[in-house]
Design an enzyme around this catalytic site. Sequence first.
Site, mmCIF file in Angstrom:
data_model
loop_
_atom_site.group_PDB
_atom_site.id
_atom_site.type_symbol
_atom_site.label_atom_id
_atom_site.label_comp_id
_atom_site.label_asym_id
_atom_site.label_seq_id
_atom_site.Cartn_x
_atom_site.Cartn_y
_atom_site.Cartn_z
ATOM 1 N N HIS A 292 0.851 -1.189 0.000
ATOM 2 C CA HIS A 292 0.000 0.000 0.000
ATOM 3 C C HIS A 292 0.890 1.244 0.000
ATOM 4 O O HIS A 292 1.865 1.302 0.735
ATOM 5 C CB HIS A 292 -0.887 -0.015 1.253
ATOM 6 N N HIS B 208 2.392 11.119 -1.307
ATOM 7 C CA HIS B 208 1.485 10.723 -0.227
ATOM 8 C C HIS B 208 1.623 11.763 0.879
ATOM 9 O O HIS B 208 2.362 11.579 1.837
ATOM 10 C CB HIS B 208 1.815 9.326 0.303
#
Length: 340
Positions: free
Chosen positions: A56, A131
């Site tokens: 992930h 991110h």
Amino acid sequence: MLAVRKVRRKLRMGTICSPSPSGTKTLEVCNADWMASLPPLLHNVPLSNLAIPGSHDSFSYWVDEKSPVGPDQTPAIKRLARISLVKKLMKKWSVTQNLTFREQLDAGIRYFDLRVSSKPGDADQEIYFIHGLFGIRVWDGLMEIDSFLTQHPQEIVFLDFNHFYAMDEAHHKRLILRIQEAFGNKLCSACSVESMTLQTLWEKKCQVLIFYHCPFYKQYPFLWPGKKIPAPWANTTSVHKLILFLETTLSERSPHGSFHVSQAILTPRVKTIARGLVGGLKNTLVHRNLPAILDWVKTQKPGALGVNIITSDFVDLVDFATAVIELNDLLQEDRALAKC
């Protein structure tokens, strides 16, 4: 049968992984060639029926505290991030992996969750992983993956470009050109999911499936539509609710026409971050819950109605990749019994 599985595991994990080019961590044993090592009975099983480990936010092993906060963040966070300490704390919650792409590949990871963005003020239209904070250049990551694939010609990877930020048509064209330049003939054209087996891909010498969650996929034969790889998201901090969600979404999985990603991850709430501000994601949520998640993984079975791709944060903290790969032994046993 258990003894046979243990022997298979030793054979599959017999390769000693060499140090990564960056000189970072060296794994004592690895799964660098686990697909090549699967028994012949599984070579013609659709990839959508195999158990495949994934990560992930795969690229987030490094984020740049000195760059601007990413366009995936709210205006309030961007204002707060003008304080240097805030970016240091953001890093603790933005990083979801310890291993580089190469190290993840050596460990057996074959699915990569990718979020990308342009960077404010960049005149060259370069694309970066993102991110919360910007990561490495996408080009550098693609080249690292391609280098591994050249050395391991029977390994197949799934690159899932599922979030795009601050990208216009020119940025998309640049990114797609980079993908072509990096992988060339290794790219697999979109076609029937059920036709994608190891044997078929080996014969074609294709190793890379690119999923592109944006209408631009229609213009390029080697881009697969995002709908072909659904990845339901539990969005919870509770491991109990996560496992219930994973079970429910698996029961609703379509048996044909798509791959399936089980996101075995916990997502922090604002209050979770506030309570564990300094500890970060790994120490606040992941460390204590990964054993329970791994226990769930070990109870699963791959197949048309079973698990396919399973993703996790910090894939190195437990023997995650190996646990997922070993689920394929159950398919081998089923096929062997069917021949009796």
